[in-house]
Write an enzyme that holds these catalytic residues in place. Structure first.
Site, PDB file in Angstrom:
ATOM      1  N   ALA A 103       6.191  31.822  21.399  1.00 27.67           N
ATOM      2  CA  ALA A 103       7.536  31.319  21.119  1.00 27.67           C
ATOM      3  C   ALA A 103       7.662  29.859  21.518  1.00 27.67           C
ATOM      4  O   ALA A 103       6.873  29.334  22.314  1.00 27.67           O
ATOM      5  CB  ALA A 103       8.569  32.162  21.880  1.00 27.67           C
ATOM      6  N   ASP A 104       8.669  29.225  20.969  1.00 27.19           N
ATOM      7  CA  ASP A 104       9.044  27.884  21.391  1.00 27.19           C
ATOM      8  C   ASP A 104      10.532  27.709  21.126  1.00 27.19           C
ATOM      9  O   ASP A 104      11.119  28.421  20.296  1.00 27.19           O
ATOM     10  CB  ASP A 104       8.252  26.805  20.649  1.00 27.19           C
ATOM     11  CG  ASP A 104       8.513  25.426  21.241  1.00 27.19           C
ATOM     12  OD1 ASP A 104       8.181  25.229  22.428  1.00 27.19           O
ATOM     13  OD2 ASP A 104       9.073  24.563  20.550  1.00 27.19           O
TER      14      ASP A 104
END
Length: 233
Positions: A103-104
């Site tokens: 994720a980011d």
């Protein structure tokens, strides 16, 4: 890229707020969507907490990626590419078969005056963190949470970006100083954290979901895991 609009129904995962004085993460346990082991490729305590709330067994791994080296004028594409790069960095050193979740998150803030939306990542200094928090007073900030789910057994990947918006009440200079002194927001995109004691009561409204603002949108996650493992019983 699969993109989940911020107006999508949230079902049993996440929570929407409307002029509430407090913010609580509300994620109901879900059946594990596949038989493969799950690896959360993140060191975020917020993401681990959301995974724990789902009730899924999982392990964790921390990717070693220079996020600042990945740039794109489109912030949605940029955070998606960073999530993808984290998956590539981890894929070679993880046991297979497994499902890898990376994720980011970035934030978008429109200061007005025709300047457009500024992309905000983790603050690089105390001064920048203070400037971020001061600017949110009586304003709104968007969060873009990108997820990449990779089936390490067959290489299939599914990804998407979920958008939420946090509207703030007045954030006084004293609150800014207290929040920064505790240091909890320095590792958060946009320089704020919903669970920071000095900030949680100052949230006026959230469009989207709390889990998305914390960096792991549950509805999108479940959709992507199912998509990446649809042929796994």
């Amino acid at each position: 890229m699969d993109e989940t609009p911020k107006t999508d129904p949230l079902g049993g995962g996440g929570s929407s707020l409307s002029s509430q004085p407090d913010v609580e993460l509300q994620v109901q346990p879900r059946p594990k969507p596949c038989s493969l082991p799950i690896v959360l490729g993140s060191s975020s305590g917020y993401r681990r907490r959301i995974m724990d709330s789902l009730g899924w067994e999982f392990s964790t791994a921390s990717p070693d990626v220079d996020e600042k080296a990945i740039r794109d004028p489109d912030p949605r594409k940029m955070c998606a590419e960073i999530a993808r790069a984290k998956a590539r960095a981890l894929a070679e050193r993880l046991d297979k078969p497994a499902v890898l979740i990376t994720a980011d998150q970035v934030c978008l803030f429109d200061e007005g005056h025709g300047r457009g939306e500024e992309v905000r990542e983790k603050p690089e200094s105390v001064e920048e963190a203070k400037a971020f928090l001061r600017s949110y007073s009586c304003r709104s900030v968007k969060t873009l949470s990108a997820l990449c789910v990779t089936n390490l057994d067959n290489g299939r990947a599914a990804e998407g970006v979920h958008e939420s918006t946090v509207a703030w009440r007045e954030i006084s200079p004293a609150v800014v100083d207290d929040v920064i002194a505790r240091g909890n927001v320095m590792g958060s995109a946009g320089g704020f954290a919903l669970e920071e004691p000095g900030l949680r009561s100052l949230v006026d409204k959230i469009e989207g979901s709390v889990d998305s603002v914390l960096g792991l949108p549950v509805e999108l996650l479940c959709t992507l895991v199912e998509r990446a493992t649809c042929d796994v019983t």
